[in-house]
Scaffold this motif. Structure first.
Motif, PDB file in Angstrom:
ATOM      1  N   TRP A   1     -19.373 -22.746  24.191  1.00 52.93           N
ATOM      2  CA  TRP A   1     -19.474 -23.083  25.603  1.00 52.93           C
ATOM      3  C   TRP A   1     -19.094 -24.549  25.727  1.00 52.93           C
ATOM      4  CZ3 TRP A   1     -21.612 -26.643  28.790  1.00 52.93           C
ATOM      5  CH2 TRP A   1     -21.667 -26.335  30.149  1.00 52.93           C
ATOM      6  N   THR A   2     -18.230 -24.862  26.677  1.00 47.74           N
ATOM      7  CA  THR A   2     -17.850 -26.251  26.910  1.00 47.74           C
ATOM      8  C   THR A   2     -18.032 -26.601  28.374  1.00 47.74           C
ATOM      9  OG1 THR A   2     -15.527 -25.696  27.299  1.00 47.74           O
ATOM     10  CG2 THR A   2     -16.149 -26.292  25.048  1.00 47.74           C
ATOM     11  N   GLY A   3     -18.354 -27.845  28.602  1.00 49.81           N
ATOM     12  CA  GLY A   3     -18.479 -28.364  29.951  1.00 49.81           C
ATOM     13  C   GLY A   3     -18.206 -29.851  29.925  1.00 49.81           C
TER      14      GLY A   3
ATOM     15  N   ALA B   1     -24.630 -27.648  34.900  1.00 50.07           N
ATOM     16  CA  ALA B   1     -25.709 -27.875  33.935  1.00 50.07           C
ATOM     17  C   ALA B   1     -26.639 -26.677  33.810  1.00 50.07           C
ATOM     18  CB  ALA B   1     -26.500 -29.124  34.327  1.00 50.07           C
TER      19      ALA B   1
ATOM     20  N   LEU C   1     -19.344 -31.767  26.773  1.00 54.60           N
ATOM     21  CA  LEU C   1     -20.441 -31.111  26.072  1.00 54.60           C
ATOM     22  C   LEU C   1     -19.910 -29.826  25.468  1.00 54.60           C
ATOM     23  CD1 LEU C   1     -23.489 -30.823  25.420  1.00 54.60           C
ATOM     24  CD2 LEU C   1     -23.730 -29.701  27.644  1.00 54.60           C
ATOM     25  N   ARG C   2     -20.199 -29.614  24.195  1.00 48.96           N
ATOM     26  CA  ARG C   2     -19.735 -28.419  23.480  1.00 48.96           C
ATOM     27  C   ARG C   2     -20.943 -27.811  22.777  1.00 48.96           C
ATOM     28  NH1 ARG C   2     -17.834 -27.027  18.364  1.00 48.96           N
ATOM     29  NH2 ARG C   2     -16.062 -25.606  18.389  1.00 48.96           N
TER      30      ARG C   2
ATOM     31  N   ALA D   1     -25.222 -24.470  31.238  1.00 51.31           N
ATOM     32  CA  ALA D   1     -25.385 -25.080  29.921  1.00 51.31           C
ATOM     33  C   ALA D   1     -26.803 -24.851  29.398  1.00 51.31           C
ATOM     34  CB  ALA D   1     -25.080 -26.572  29.988  1.00 51.31           C
TER      35      ALA D   1
ATOM     36  N   LEU E   1     -24.905 -28.721  19.133  1.00 51.13           N
ATOM     37  CA  LEU E   1     -24.542 -29.206  20.459  1.00 51.13           C
ATOM     38  C   LEU E   1     -23.855 -30.545  20.213  1.00 51.13           C
ATOM     39  CD1 LEU E   1     -26.540 -29.193  23.607  1.00 51.13           C
ATOM     40  CD2 LEU E   1     -26.010 -31.419  22.680  1.00 51.13           C
TER      41      LEU E   1
END
Length: 184
Positions: A18-20, A163, A83-84, A166, A90
């Motif tokens: 998951w990336t953001g 978020a 963020l990965r 996440a 993390l």
């Protein structure tokens, strides 16, 4: 690799990664101020009508260039944060070259919560911040973020878009730990 964006099903926590990210375009203006300070220092060094002697001229040139570099690189390092989250870790990366960077094993994370209001004012500005009463944070803009509670009692806050998704992904990947059990 799967990138979860706004509106996607955040419960798809079984994806590999998951990336953001979060971006602050206002900091580009500060980078321009840094570039202007550098240009002023270079202009003073090249074409100066300074009559007070060479020592004050050298101090002005070095001061302008140093201040310009500090502002330029300091702001470019925190224009965005990525963020990965994978199965075991993390990772938080800042700026265009990914520094500063922090990699946290999920085995060190006790929990994750969503916060709707992270501001640079509460953390003392943009960037990688530490406050004794609040913990550590990477703040690149005002808005939503993720607050990680670590097993050692510390907290780590990251501003990131989406978020809530996440937090769901992080919580889905946390393994329960028995009280008193050592961390990996």
């Amino acid at each position: 690799m799967r990138d979860h964006r706004h509106g996607e099903n955040a419960s798809a926590a079984h994806a590999d990664v998951w990336t953001g990210r979060a971006t602050n375009r206002v900091q580009w203006l500060l980078a321009l101020v840094g570039a202007a300070c550098m240009a002023l220092g270079i202009e003073l060094a090249v074409d100066s009508a300074w009559t007070s002697g060479t020592a004050p001229l050298i101090m002005a040139v070095v001061g302008c260039i140093a201040a310009g570099l500090l502002v330029l690189f300091g702001t470019l390092a925190f224009v965005h944060v990525a963020l990965r989250v994978d199965e075991d870790h993390l990772e938080v990366r800042c700026g265009h070259i990914g520094l500063p960077r922090r990699r946290i094993p999920l085995s060190h994370v006790a929990g994750a919560t969503y916060t709707s209001h992270v501001t640079p004012r509460h953390w003392g500005g943009w960037g990688y911040r530490w406050r004794p009463e609040k913990g550590t944070a990477v703040v690149v803009r005002q808005g939503e973020g993720v607050v990680l509670e670590l097993w050692d009692g510390h907290t780590f806050t990251i501003t990131v878009d989406d978020a809530e998704a996440a937090v769901e992904v992080i919580k889905a990947r946390l393994r329960p730990r028995k009280p008193g059990a050592p961390a990996h």
